[in-house]
Motif scaffolding. Structure first.
Motif, short mmCIF file in Angstrom:
data_model
loop_
_atom_site.label_atom_id
_atom_site.label_comp_id
_atom_site.label_asym_id
_atom_site.label_seq_id
_atom_site.Cartn_x
_atom_site.Cartn_y
_atom_site.Cartn_z
N UNK A 101 -65.19 53.51 25.77
CA UNK A 101 -64.06 54.06 25.02
C UNK A 101 -63.08 52.94 24.73
N UNK A 102 -62.54 52.95 23.52
CA UNK A 102 -61.58 51.95 23.08
C UNK A 102 -60.39 52.66 22.45
N UNK A 103 -59.23 52.01 22.48
CA UNK A 103 -58.06 52.55 21.80
C UNK A 103 -57.60 51.56 20.74
N UNK A 104 -57.11 52.11 19.63
CA UNK A 104 -56.65 51.29 18.51
C UNK A 104 -55.27 51.75 18.06
N UNK A 105 -54.45 50.81 17.64
CA UNK A 105 -53.15 51.13 17.06
C UNK A 105 -53.31 51.36 15.56
N UNK A 106 -54.20 52.27 15.23
CA UNK A 106 -54.49 52.61 13.83
C UNK A 106 -54.71 54.12 13.79
N UNK A 107 -54.39 54.74 12.67
CA UNK A 107 -54.60 56.20 12.57
C UNK A 107 -56.09 56.55 12.59
N UNK A 108 -56.43 57.74 13.08
CA UNK A 108 -57.83 58.16 13.15
C UNK A 108 -58.57 58.05 11.82
N UNK B 172 -64.01 53.11 9.27
CA UNK B 172 -64.70 51.94 9.82
C UNK B 172 -66.06 52.27 10.42
N UNK B 173 -66.23 53.47 10.94
CA UNK B 173 -67.52 53.83 11.55
C UNK B 173 -68.42 54.65 10.63
N UNK B 174 -67.87 55.18 9.56
CA UNK B 174 -68.68 56.09 8.73
C UNK B 174 -69.03 55.55 7.35
N UNK B 175 -68.34 54.53 6.87
CA UNK B 175 -68.63 53.97 5.55
C UNK B 175 -69.38 52.65 5.75
N UNK C 49 -54.84 59.78 19.62
CA UNK C 49 -54.39 59.58 21.00
C UNK C 49 -53.04 60.22 21.29
N UNK C 50 -52.46 60.90 20.31
CA UNK C 50 -51.18 61.57 20.50
C UNK C 50 -49.97 60.67 20.31
N UNK C 51 -50.19 59.38 20.05
CA UNK C 51 -49.09 58.43 19.84
C UNK C 51 -49.22 57.71 18.50
N UNK C 52 -50.05 58.24 17.61
CA UNK C 52 -50.26 57.63 16.30
C UNK C 52 -51.45 56.70 16.25
N UNK C 53 -52.10 56.49 17.39
CA UNK C 53 -53.28 55.64 17.46
C UNK C 53 -54.54 56.47 17.57
N UNK C 54 -55.62 55.79 17.94
CA UNK C 54 -56.93 56.44 17.97
C UNK C 54 -57.72 56.04 19.20
N UNK C 55 -58.44 57.01 19.76
CA UNK C 55 -59.44 56.73 20.78
C UNK C 55 -60.81 56.76 20.10
N UNK C 56 -61.58 55.71 20.30
CA UNK C 56 -62.94 55.63 19.76
C UNK C 56 -63.90 55.65 20.93
N UNK C 57 -64.70 56.70 21.00
CA UNK C 57 -65.74 56.79 22.01
C UNK C 57 -67.07 56.35 21.41
N UNK C 58 -67.83 55.58 22.17
CA UNK C 58 -69.15 55.13 21.73
C UNK C 58 -70.14 55.46 22.83
#
Length: 102
Positions: free
Chosen positions: A8-15, A21-24, A74-83
């Motif tokens: 799992x990773x967190x990013x300071x970017x919107x979902x 990034x993962x689907x296109x 992530x509830x703070x404007x960022x994103x959790x990415x699970x792989x």
């Protein structure tokens, strides 16, 4: 040896941005090249939240896996990415041996 890798990773970017990034393919290609995929098209998609791809090792025994990317806010404007990468046994005929009929 485990049959699954879970990260799992967190990013300071919107979902939405992480989802692109993962689907296109043109964006995904930067960090998951099409050459690592068994097929370019995803095997499963939950639009905006999860996408799965089938991967195949280039070298024998050509083991296969399914890697799933899940995107959540992530509830703070960022994103959790699970792989999650689930390993699958190599196909029975993946031993690179060619047999000719008599």
């Amino acid at each position: 040896m485990s049959d699954e890798i879970d990260m799992e990773f967190t990013f300071d970017a919107p979902p939405e941005k992480v989802w692109r990034a993962v689907s296109i393919a043109q964006y995904r290609e930067r960090w998951l090249p099409g050459t690592d995929l068994a097929q370019e098209e995803p095997v499963a998609v939950e639009e905006g939240s999860a996408v799965s791809y089938r991967m195949r090792d280039a070298l024998p025994p050509h083991e296969e896996s399914v890697v799933t990317f899940s995107v959540t806010a992530d509830g703070r404007g960022g994103t959790r990415l699970g792989i999650v990468q689930q390993m699958r046994p190599a196909p029975a005929n993946a031993n690179d041996t060619v047999m000719l009929a008599a």
